[in-house]
Design an enzyme around this catalytic site. Structure first.
Site, PDB file in Angstrom:
ATOM      1  N   ASP A 127     -14.860   4.326  -8.063  1.00  0.00           N
ATOM      2  CA  ASP A 127     -15.764   3.221  -8.418  1.00  0.00           C
ATOM      3  C   ASP A 127     -15.173   1.952  -7.698  1.00  0.00           C
ATOM      4  O   ASP A 127     -15.788   0.726  -8.194  1.00  0.00           O
ATOM      5  CB  ASP A 127     -15.077   2.799 -10.049  1.00  0.00           C
ATOM      6  CG  ASP A 127     -13.542   2.772 -10.145  1.00  0.00           C
ATOM      7  OD1 ASP A 127     -12.892   2.610  -9.231  1.00  0.00           O
ATOM      8  OD2 ASP A 127     -13.077   2.246 -11.118  1.00  0.00           O
ATOM      9  N   GLY A 128     -14.632   1.855  -6.787  1.00  0.00           N
ATOM     10  CA  GLY A 128     -14.203   0.881  -5.888  1.00  0.00           C
ATOM     11  C   GLY A 128     -13.170  -0.098  -6.397  1.00  0.00           C
ATOM     12  O   GLY A 128     -12.987  -1.431  -6.029  1.00  0.00           O
TER      13      GLY A 128
ATOM     14  N   ARG B 118     -12.740   0.671  -1.538  1.00  0.00           N
ATOM     15  CA  ARG B 118     -12.570  -0.346  -2.399  1.00  0.00           C
ATOM     16  C   ARG B 118     -11.642  -1.296  -1.992  1.00  0.00           C
ATOM     17  O   ARG B 118     -11.099  -1.750  -2.694  1.00  0.00           O
ATOM     18  CB  ARG B 118     -11.652   0.437  -3.877  1.00  0.00           C
ATOM     19  CG  ARG B 118     -10.188   0.997  -3.119  1.00  0.00           C
ATOM     20  CD  ARG B 118      -9.174   1.231  -4.394  1.00  0.00           C
ATOM     21  NE  ARG B 118      -8.311   1.869  -3.979  1.00  0.00           N
ATOM     22  CZ  ARG B 118      -7.056   2.148  -4.606  1.00  0.00           C
ATOM     23  NH1 ARG B 118      -7.246   1.660  -5.809  1.00  0.00           N
ATOM     24  NH2 ARG B 118      -6.032   2.611  -4.341  1.00  0.00           N
TER      25      ARG B 118
ATOM     26  N   ASP C 286      -4.506   8.482   7.364  1.00  0.00           N
ATOM     27  CA  ASP C 286      -5.332   7.073   7.134  1.00  0.00           C
ATOM     28  C   ASP C 286      -4.380   6.090   6.416  1.00  0.00           C
ATOM     29  O   ASP C 286      -4.759   4.846   6.240  1.00  0.00           O
ATOM     30  CB  ASP C 286      -6.318   7.265   6.234  1.00  0.00           C
ATOM     31  CG  ASP C 286      -6.239   8.034   4.960  1.00  0.00           C
ATOM     32  OD1 ASP C 286      -5.314   9.205   5.007  1.00  0.00           O
ATOM     33  OD2 ASP C 286      -6.253   7.629   3.870  1.00  0.00           O
TER      34      ASP C 286
ATOM     35  N   GLY D 140     -12.757   5.762   4.982  1.00  0.00           N
ATOM     36  CA  GLY D 140     -13.293   4.230   4.988  1.00  0.00           C
ATOM     37  C   GLY D 140     -12.836   3.486   3.867  1.00  0.00           C
ATOM     38  O   GLY D 140     -12.412   4.098   2.898  1.00  0.00           O
TER      39      GLY D 140
ATOM     40  N   ARG E  33      -5.902   1.975  11.674  1.00  0.00           N
ATOM     41  CA  ARG E  33      -5.074   3.308  11.234  1.00  0.00           C
ATOM     42  C   ARG E  33      -5.102   4.450  12.094  1.00  0.00           C
ATOM     43  O   ARG E  33      -6.186   4.422  12.996  1.00  0.00           O
ATOM     44  CB  ARG E  33      -5.498   3.895   9.889  1.00  0.00           C
ATOM     45  CG  ARG E  33      -5.459   2.870   8.795  1.00  0.00           C
ATOM     46  CD  ARG E  33      -6.565   3.032   7.825  1.00  0.00           C
ATOM     47  NE  ARG E  33      -7.074   1.904   6.968  1.00  0.00           N
ATOM     48  CZ  ARG E  33      -6.477   1.619   5.879  1.00  0.00           C
ATOM     49  NH1 ARG E  33      -5.648   2.553   5.099  1.00  0.00           N
ATOM     50  NH2 ARG E  33      -6.673   0.563   5.125  1.00  0.00           N
TER      51      ARG E  33
ATOM     52  N   ARG F 258      -4.679  -8.457   0.377  1.00  0.00           N
ATOM     53  CA  ARG F 258      -3.466  -8.000   1.118  1.00  0.00           C
ATOM     54  C   ARG F 258      -3.677  -8.687   2.307  1.00  0.00           C
ATOM     55  O   ARG F 258      -4.723  -8.722   3.074  1.00  0.00           O
ATOM     56  CB  ARG F 258      -3.752  -6.462   1.274  1.00  0.00           C
ATOM     57  CG  ARG F 258      -2.803  -5.908   2.290  1.00  0.00           C
ATOM     58  CD  ARG F 258      -2.799  -4.391   1.882  1.00  0.00           C
ATOM     59  NE  ARG F 258      -4.079  -3.542   2.170  1.00  0.00           N
ATOM     60  CZ  ARG F 258      -4.039  -2.272   2.092  1.00  0.00           C
ATOM     61  NH1 ARG F 258      -3.289  -1.550   1.601  1.00  0.00           N
ATOM     62  NH2 ARG F 258      -5.232  -1.508   2.425  1.00  0.00           N
TER      63      ARG F 258
ATOM     64  N   LYS G 175      -8.598  -5.814  -1.908  1.00  0.00           N
ATOM     65  CA  LYS G 175      -8.299  -4.547  -2.345  1.00  0.00           C
ATOM     66  C   LYS G 175      -8.796  -4.350  -3.878  1.00  0.00           C
ATOM     67  O   LYS G 175      -8.094  -4.974  -4.735  1.00  0.00           O
ATOM     68  CB  LYS G 175      -6.985  -4.107  -1.984  1.00  0.00           C
ATOM     69  CG  LYS G 175      -6.711  -2.237  -2.338  1.00  0.00           C
ATOM     70  CD  LYS G 175      -5.369  -2.076  -1.912  1.00  0.00           C
ATOM     71  CE  LYS G 175      -5.120  -0.482  -2.295  1.00  0.00           C
ATOM     72  NZ  LYS G 175      -3.902  -0.359  -1.690  1.00  0.00           N
TER      73      LYS G 175
HETATM   74  P1  AMP Z   1      -5.499   6.016  -0.632  1.00  0.00           P
HETATM   75  O1  AMP Z   1      -5.290   7.175  -1.591  1.00  0.00           O
HETATM   76  O2  AMP Z   1      -5.546   4.713  -1.556  1.00  0.00           O
HETATM   77  O3  AMP Z   1      -4.883   5.657   0.697  1.00  0.00           O
HETATM   78  O4  AMP Z   1      -7.099   6.262  -0.623  1.00  0.00           O
HETATM   79  C1  AMP Z   1      -7.592   7.312   0.298  1.00  0.00           C
HETATM   80  C2  AMP Z   1      -9.208   6.804   0.204  1.00  0.00           C
HETATM   81  O5  AMP Z   1      -9.785   6.828  -0.951  1.00  0.00           O
HETATM   82  C3  AMP Z   1      -9.716   5.726   0.818  1.00  0.00           C
HETATM   83  O6  AMP Z   1     -10.769   5.989   1.730  1.00  0.00           O
HETATM   84  C4  AMP Z   1      -9.869   4.973   0.035  1.00  0.00           C
HETATM   85  O7  AMP Z   1     -10.860   3.900   0.205  1.00  0.00           O
HETATM   86  C5  AMP Z   1     -10.660   5.713  -1.223  1.00  0.00           C
HETATM   87  N1  AMP Z   1     -10.298   5.397  -2.539  1.00  0.00           N
HETATM   88  C6  AMP Z   1      -9.191   5.322  -3.395  1.00  0.00           C
HETATM   89  N2  AMP Z   1      -9.309   4.711  -4.677  1.00  0.00           N
HETATM   90  C7  AMP Z   1     -10.655   4.579  -4.653  1.00  0.00           C
HETATM   91  C8  AMP Z   1     -11.745   3.855  -5.493  1.00  0.00           C
HETATM   92  N3  AMP Z   1     -11.250   3.761  -6.885  1.00  0.00           N
HETATM   93  N4  AMP Z   1     -12.797   3.899  -5.343  1.00  0.00           N
HETATM   94  C9  AMP Z   1     -13.157   4.077  -4.321  1.00  0.00           C
HETATM   95  N5  AMP Z   1     -12.740   4.490  -3.427  1.00  0.00           N
HETATM   96  C10 AMP Z   1     -11.132   4.663  -3.454  1.00  0.00           C
HETATM   97 MG    MG Z   2      -5.275   4.405   1.988  1.00  0.00          MG
END
Ligand code: AMP
Ligand code: MG
Length: 498
Positions: free
Chosen positions: A129-130, A97, A256, A94, A187, A180, A117
């Site tokens: 940390d979002g 962030r 995803d 989900g 997805r 974005r 984002k």
């Molecule tokens: P990504 O590798 O960017 O496709 O992210 C994979 C998953 O990790 C997704 O669910 C993102 O929302 C979550 N995610 C990535 N970076 C963060 C972050 N800094 N804080 C919280 N969730 C994250």
């Molecule tokens: Mg992603």
């Protein structure tokens, strides 16, 4: 001058995804940040979306882009999805962030998502940390815009802002938010989210929504779920072929990170290849080369098979029947990919007709490039000059460690061109339109990000964006942007920055 409230200057946001059942998302507003500052606004894209660039650049507009102010009519949500990451399944990912503000209808009547984002934690953040750091935000900005200029379907960056807050990674880094724009953020993993919960009603609602939003022509199909699967397979076969044709490596082809719309999404540790080598991997987290350049077509099929599995309950009530139908759709992928791949290389090589030997001609060039570690982009760019004037063969030969290795290929290609006929200038012009001179080479991207993050100097970022906006034009004032890295400039790894 006082500004009118945003309701008067921005078109109202729509929120069709927020009309879906509540379990599709979590409702929450972005987290407030301390001191938003606009780093970059994509004025052209803003206009395309019917959003006033002057308003977006105003203090009030920047508050929206930073997540401090929710625009009129927007119902912010974090979307739920699941996904296979490096082959392992996570039933609950989900937007951890990101916040979807809503949708706008662009000048062409297309519905586009506007997402922030890096806008703070959500119920899907798990241990994250979002937040996002400025470097990765600017990287996504550069690569997305470069892909767009290369005519490859992609999500795009509308804006980058800094938050005035630090984010902690290996060290403290300036925090940032990327706005974005996407055809949608649905997805393969969104379908998996409902499939793993055996939520057939959710799957049906999602399938109907996607067809209505992206592929309305499929609504009347005998079996809309199969028609959707076939369409997504077509889109991804085409998309991944297009990546291959410019040397793009996505880096994290998790399910995803594969969009149902057929747009490239989630630019993390992605990169463009310099010297041709199908085993090229840049991502620091891809230890086994799962997402290496040459593996992307196969991974595409792997991901699409996961989509097919998720769709089984809506394809047919009888499981065996559903599997049979889905399998047939998946089995068609390699042929579809190969067709798009070879058609693309015919264009790159200036071939307008079709001969049986073309795939072998393409492969022989690849083999020669690999053996000589030739630069992928420059090889094709110099071939177009050679197509116009054989004197330029010398330029091609100079790119190959062993010029003899390309001589026999050049002779075969010339024979092929002679059989085809046509005028050399016209052929060179057609090749120019598909063989870029300028790609976001790693060392250039890294230099631009380092200047921005370490020194607050945005000039290299701006200059690089300007060059990449016209990748097919000769730009004689910036020859250095065409060149591969010098040995000391070579970038070996790219990072997610998460
Ligand atoms: P990504 O590798 O960017 O496709 O992210 C994979 C998953 O990790 C997704 O669910 C993102 O929302 C979550 N995610 C990535 N970076 C963060 C972050 N800094 N804080 C919280 N969730 C994250
Ligand atoms: Mg992603």
């Amino acid at each position: 001058m006082t500004l009118a409230p945003d309701a008067d200057v921005l078109p109202p946001f729509e929120n069709s995804y927020a009309r879906l059942p509540e379990r599709f998302y979590a409702r929450l507003a972005p987290t407030q940040v301390r001191a938003p500052r606009l780093v970059k606004l994509n004025e052209g894209l803003a206009r395309e979306l019917g959003l006033d660039p002057a308003y977006l650049a105003s203090a009030e507009g920047v508050e929206i882009l930073a997540g401090n102010r929710v625009p009129g009519g927007a119902e912010p949500i974090a979307m739920a999805y699941a996904g296979h990451q490096f082959g392992g399944f996570s039933p609950q990912l989900g937007d951890g962030r990101a916040i979807l503000l809503g949708e706008v209808i662009d000048r062409k009547g297309q519905r586009r998502d506007i997402q922030l984002k890096g806008s703070g934690p959500t119920p899907f953040s798990r241990r994250g940390d979002g937040r996002a750091a400025l470097g990765p935000v600017l990287r996504e900005y550069i690569i997305g815009e470069a892909m767009h200029a290369l005519a490859i379907p992609t999500t795009r960056a509308l804006a980058a802002v800094t938050t005035g807050e630090d984010v902690m990674r290996e060290k403290a880094l300036p925090g940032a938010v990327l706005t974005r724009v996407a055809a949608s953020h649905i997805r393969v993993g969104t379908f998996q989210f409902f499939a793993v919960r055996r939520d057939e009603e959710g799957l049906r609602a999602l399938t109907d929504y996607v067809i209505q939003r992206h592929y309305p022509d499929l609504a009347g199909s005998e079996n809309p779920a199969v028609a959707l699967l076939v369409r997504v397979i077509d889109k991804q076969a085409e998309l991944i072929a297009r990546w291959m044709l410019v040397g793009f490596i996505h880096g994290v082809m998790n399910t995803d990170n594969m969009a149902i719309s057929g747009e490239t999404i989630d630019y993390g540790p992605c990169a463009f290849m310099d010297t041709y080598d199908p085993a090229t991997v840049y991502s620091s987290i891809d230890e086994h080369g799962r997402y290496a350049y040459g593996n992307q077509p196969v991974i595409g099929q792997w991901n699409l098979t996961r989509l097919a599995e998720a769709l089984l309950p809506v394809i047919a009530e009888d499981r065996e029947k559903a599997v049979e139908i889905a399998q047939e759709a998946i089995n068609a992928y390699p042929g579809k990919f190969e067709a798009a791949f070879i058609a693309g290389y015919r264009q790159k090589l200036g071939l307008f007709t079709i001969e049986d030997g073309d795939p072998a001609l393409v492969r022989a060039l690849m083999d020669a490039m690999a053996a000589s570690k030739a630069d992928y982009t420059l090889t094709f760019r110099s071939l177009l000059e050679a197509a116009g004037d054989p004197v330029a063969d010398a330029k091609v030969r100079a790119l190959f460690g062993d010029p003899a290795a390309i001589d026999s290929w050049l002779a075969t290609w010339r024979g092929r061109l002679a059989r085809e006929g046509g005028d050399p200038a016209g052929r060179a012009a057609a090749m120019r339109a598909v063989n870029p001179a300028f790609i976001p080479r790693n060392h250039l991207v890294d230099e631009a990000l380092a200047a921005a993050v370490d020194n607050g100097d945005l000039a290299p970022f701006e200059k690089l964006l300007g060059v990449l906006a016209r990748p097919f034009d000769d730009q004689p004032d910036v020859p250095e942007y065409m060149l591969p890295p010098r040995p000391e400039q070579v970038v070996r790894a790219t990072f997610c920055g998460t």
